[in-house]
Motif scaffolding. Structure first.
Motif: not given
Length: 344
Positions: A291-306
């Motif tokens: 899988a493509p590496q997730v960027k820092f801000w993308q990972e942060g948004k994913a955690i916040f949404r969940a």
């Protein structure tokens, strides 16, 4: 007729410069050696709590939570693999702790020297609190470059992807290099940079702030002896923070030094904890993942949404709790080795 020449016998400043350079070098060596010792001592206290913190942070979003809190994580870990599992992979962090703490104290000293040599502040006066928070930030920014590879290996050992068997540090290093090259060791660098720059500003700044408050309290308390130099210094420059290395300041008692160090650890861990959560999630992904590496801000948004803000602070309580004894011990050991501690 030959003219007489006069010889200038003004002493050269070279010997004085050489002495200062030697003293600066010895101070830097002491920071590295004593910082390494203090870091290793603190790591033995905090590592089991760090393992629990990383396991809480790295739980996937798409599955039910494996752990319902720090105590549950402790119980499950000990029940399945024994107490040893909480110290899984400590060899790399011990090296990392020595590198981290020595680097923090070394670069903090470099930061102070930069402020002095730039003529922003005079060496004859203690640095103000704002400058000490700045030197802490400088220290953290440089130290983050050392920490990211060490923490990446640590996280992959603490939370092995797709296996219950903990890999060894060398096998993790080979795996990362094989699939991601040298650059892969700095995966999550932005998170470490944010956490260390802001966190170390708070680490050094909070410690020195509490130290100043204790010095003022000691100087005003009739039952607490203080040196004449301390009282003169505080009255002359009330907004400046005297440093523990100042020769005219009496060392703090042990319990005050410990409290100042404990406040530093709590400030460091709480203020920028979300950056650490995002970094841990990024670094526990398998090195051979397609899988493509997730960027820092993308990972942060994913955690916040969940999970919302609570998800970004998952494991924060136990991290702040563990920082109290470990950070206190680090500063106590370091200052004791530097000769700036009063055991009373």
């Amino acid at each position: 007729m030959a003219t007489a020449t006069t010889t200038d016998f003004t002493p050269s400043p070279a010997p004085a410069i050489a002495v200062k350079s030697k003293e600066a070098l010895m101070d830097a060596v002491e920071d590295i050696v004593y910082g390494s010792i203090a870091g290793v001592a603190g790591k033995y206290i905090e590592y089991p709590f760090d393992t629990v913190k990383v396991r809480l942070q790295s739980q996937p979003d798409t599955l039910p939570l494996l752990y319902h809190g720090p105590l549950d994580c402790f119980k499950q870990s000990i029940r399945s693999d024994g107490l040893y599992s909480l110290y899984r992979g400590i060899s790399a962090p011990l090296v990392g702790a020595a590198l981290e703490t020595s680097s923090l104290f070394f670069w903090e000293r470099v930061g102070r020297e930069l402020l002095f040599t730039s003529n922003l502040y005079s060496r004859s006066q203690p640095l103000p609190l704002s400058a000490l928070w700045l030197t802490g930030a400088i220290s953290g920014a440089f130290t983050s470059l050392v920490l990211t590879p060490v923490e990446l290996v640590k996280c992959k050992i603490q939370v092995p992807a797709g296996s219950t068997v903990a890999p060894r540090p060398l096998s993790v290093i080979r795996e990362v290099y094989r699939h991601q090259g040298l650059r892969g060791f700095w995966h999550g660098q932005l998170g470490t940079l944010i956490r260390e720059t802001g966190g170390c500003a708070a680490w050094f700044g909070s410690k020195e702030t509490v130290t100043l408050l204790f010095r003022r309290w000691n100087s005003s308390s009739p039952s607490s002896p203080s040196s004449p130099g301390l009282q003169t210094n505080l009255n002359h420059n009330p907004q400046n923070l005297p440093t523990t290395s100042s020769p005219d300041l009496a060392p703090l008692p042990l319990w005050q030094q410990a409290l100042a160090g404990a406040s530093a650890g709590m400030s460091y861990n709480f203020l920028f904890f979300p950056a650490d959560t995002i970094k841990s999630r990024m670094q526990t992904v398998a090195a051979d993942s397609t899988a493509p590496q997730v960027k820092f801000w993308q990972e942060g948004k994913a955690i916040f949404r969940a999970y919302g803000l609570k998800g970004l602070y998952r494991g924060c309580g136990i991290t702040v709790a563990r920082s109290v004894p470990s950070s206190a011990l680090i500063f106590v050991v370091f200052d004791a080795l530097k000769g700036g501690l009063q055991f009373s």
